[in-house]
Design an enzyme around this catalytic site. Structure first.
Site, PDB file in Angstrom:
ATOM      1  N   LYS A  18       1.982  34.413  48.069  1.00  0.00           N
ATOM      2  CA  LYS A  18       2.253  32.876  48.873  1.00  0.00           C
ATOM      3  C   LYS A  18       2.352  33.290  50.349  1.00  0.00           C
ATOM      4  O   LYS A  18       2.704  34.487  50.809  1.00  0.00           O
ATOM      5  CB  LYS A  18       3.330  32.009  48.540  1.00  0.00           C
ATOM      6  CG  LYS A  18       4.725  32.810  48.673  1.00  0.00           C
ATOM      7  CD  LYS A  18       5.679  32.048  47.577  1.00  0.00           C
ATOM      8  CE  LYS A  18       6.993  32.855  47.939  1.00  0.00           C
ATOM      9  NZ  LYS A  18       8.199  32.366  47.081  1.00  0.00           N
ATOM     10  N   TYR A  40      16.464  34.462  80.962  1.00  0.00           N
ATOM     11  CA  TYR A  40      16.728  33.141  80.945  1.00  0.00           C
ATOM     12  C   TYR A  40      18.044  32.937  80.719  1.00  0.00           C
ATOM     13  O   TYR A  40      18.608  33.478  79.773  1.00  0.00           O
ATOM     14  CB  TYR A  40      15.862  32.424  80.109  1.00  0.00           C
ATOM     15  CG  TYR A  40      14.294  31.897  80.050  1.00  0.00           C
ATOM     16  CD1 TYR A  40      13.973  31.164  81.332  1.00  0.00           C
ATOM     17  CD2 TYR A  40      13.376  32.643  79.273  1.00  0.00           C
ATOM     18  CE1 TYR A  40      12.678  30.802  81.656  1.00  0.00           C
ATOM     19  CE2 TYR A  40      12.041  32.137  79.549  1.00  0.00           C
ATOM     20  CZ  TYR A  40      11.691  31.530  80.900  1.00  0.00           C
ATOM     21  OH  TYR A  40      10.356  31.079  80.904  1.00  0.00           O
TER      22      TYR A  40
HETATM   23  C1  LIG Z   1       8.879  33.384  46.215  1.00  0.00           C
HETATM   24  C2  LIG Z   1       9.213  33.319  44.643  1.00  0.00           C
HETATM   25  C3  LIG Z   1       9.305  34.560  44.003  1.00  0.00           C
HETATM   26  C4  LIG Z   1       9.029  35.702  44.797  1.00  0.00           C
HETATM   27  O1  LIG Z   1      10.242  35.977  45.062  1.00  0.00           O
HETATM   28  P1  LIG Z   1      10.766  37.564  45.797  1.00  0.00           P
HETATM   29  O2  LIG Z   1      12.396  37.384  45.867  1.00  0.00           O
HETATM   30  O3  LIG Z   1      10.025  37.692  47.034  1.00  0.00           O
HETATM   31  O4  LIG Z   1      10.440  38.585  44.709  1.00  0.00           O
HETATM   32  C5  LIG Z   1       9.079  34.511  42.715  1.00  0.00           C
HETATM   33  N1  LIG Z   1       9.392  33.074  41.938  1.00  0.00           N
HETATM   34  C6  LIG Z   1       9.458  32.011  42.881  1.00  0.00           C
HETATM   35  C7  LIG Z   1       9.504  30.845  41.951  1.00  0.00           C
HETATM   36  C8  LIG Z   1       9.214  31.978  44.299  1.00  0.00           C
HETATM   37  O5  LIG Z   1       9.275  30.923  44.880  1.00  0.00           O
END
Ligand SMILES: *Cc1c(COP(=O)(O)O)cnc(C)c1O
Length: 373
Positions: free
Chosen positions: A46, A267
């Site tokens: 993702k 800044y």
């Molecule tokens: C993002 C996600 C993962 C992966 O998690 P990691 O901690 O990066 O391994 C797995 N399951 C779900 C439901 C997620 O949202």
């Protein structure tokens, strides 16, 4: 890895080089898959593969043997379908928004159904098409984010016709504290999952994220879903949770100067030189993912020497104290390390007050992206 950097080369017009080691990514995948066997190992890709580029990461993982890919939303599944061969399965973690069902089914995408409402919409399409449509059923076991509540689970168990036409492939849930070995919630969530699983004895389990993999066999289920561990983040406080680094980031110097004691930097004039010092301004800032919370907190490295960030991080630049280096070591065009052998992803995340996930997904589009195997 690092060839480009040793040569001091970055394509003209770019403020830095983001090196992504697809070989290390594949080794991380295979190491997890070995650990998980006989369970299967999916990959969570993702958010553009955690910012590293799904166009390169997706095919590299398929080459490493991955056949199950998770994305968050349908649009990501659409892109991924074009990149990978048809034998792979693509799951959508957030499931579908009403009206997306037909497009998802046409692409043979497998939604994660998080509520009876999502189940009934998917079931309606299955009946309409007189087809069996695959899905994962997610139950909430204690995170209160996504998944059927206990009442919904009981309603479905009492009336399986609610899912008529739906081919449930896995019973899924997600750990809230999987990265913490000693956290009591892990065992609690596992126990709730087993209670629910007893109502659906035909369904294999899909439970562990990266951290969950290091909680032991009981958490593995039949299909694990690692993300961050593939990308070289430290997935767990378990002693054997070391993964190979995948990302290296080197940024160019755009200017150097010497300043007397009392000089204000950046800044808001939040930093004041306590003595004469030498400074370098780097050509990347918070718009490139070097978060503003690194102001007066983080550091760059040059050949192992720590060079603290002084003053606030700007949008396109930040300033470091280079007094620890011999004069004229760094000049216009030099490269310093932001993520690499001397500063891990976890170190910079800690300095920024965040987690490796946020650093990776924030890395900017202005860096030259150099993929190596
Ligand atoms: C993002 C996600 C993962 C992966 O998690 P990691 O901690 O990066 O391994 C797995 N399951 C779900 C439901 C997620 O949202």
């Amino acid at each position: 890895m690092g060839e480009v950097v040793r040569l001091g080369y970055a394509p003209s017009g770019c403020s830095g080089v983001l090196t992504i080691d697809l070989g290390a990514l594949q080794r991380n995948y295979r190491a997890l898959a070995d650990r998980l066997r006989p369970a299967a190992t999916a990959a969570v890709v993702k958010a553009d593969a955690y910012g590293l580029g799904v166009d390169q990461v997706g095919p590299a993982l398929q080459t490493a043997g991955c056949r199950d890919f998770f994305v968050a939303q349908l649009s990501e599944a659409v892109s991924l379908r074009r990149l990978l061969t048809h034998e792979v399965r693509i799951y959508v973690l957030n499931g579908l928004q009403p009206g997306e069902e037909a497009a998802a089914a046409d692409l043979a995408v497998v939604p994660v159904l998080n509520s009876l409402e999502q189940l009934s919409l998917w079931s309606a399409l299955a009946k309409q098409r007189d087809a069996r449509l695959p899905a994962l059923l997610q139950v909430d076991t204690g995170m209160s984010r996504l998944g059927l509540s206990r009442q919904e689970v009981d309603a479905l168990a009492a009336d399986r016709s609610l899912g008529e036409g739906v081919d449930l492939r896995f019973l899924m849930s997600h750990l809230a504290c999987g990265d913490e070995q000693a956290h009591g919630q892990n065992a609690e969530q596992l126990a709730v999952l087993h209670q629910v699983a007893a109502l659906f004895p035909d369904l294999p389990l899909c439970f562990a994220n990266s951290g969950g993999i290091f909680l032991g066999h009981g958490f593995h289920g039949s299909l694990a879903r690692p993300g961050i561990a593939l990308y070289g983040g430290t997935p767990s406080d378990a002693p054997d949770a070391g993964m190979q680094p995948v990302v290296r980031l080197d940024v160019r110097v755009v200017q150097t100067r010497s300043v007397p004691a009392g000089t204000r930097v950046g800044y808001g004039a939040t930093y004041v030189a306590s003595a004469e010092m030498r400074l370098a301004t780097l050509a990347a800032g918070y718009a490139d993912g070097l978060l503003r919370s690194l102001s007066n907190a983080g550091a760059a490295y040059y050949e192992g020497v720590r060079l603290p960030i002084v003053g606030r991080v700007s949008m396109d630049s930040l300033t470091i104290d280079i007094s620890a280096l011999p004069a004229s070591t760094l000049r216009l065009g030099s490269m310093v390390e932001i993520i690499g052998p001397h500063q891990s992803l976890e170190m910079i995340a800690a300095d920024a007050g965040t987690i490796s996930y946020e650093i990776l997904t924030s890395l900017g589009r202005r860096f030259h992206r150099h993929y190596v195997v």
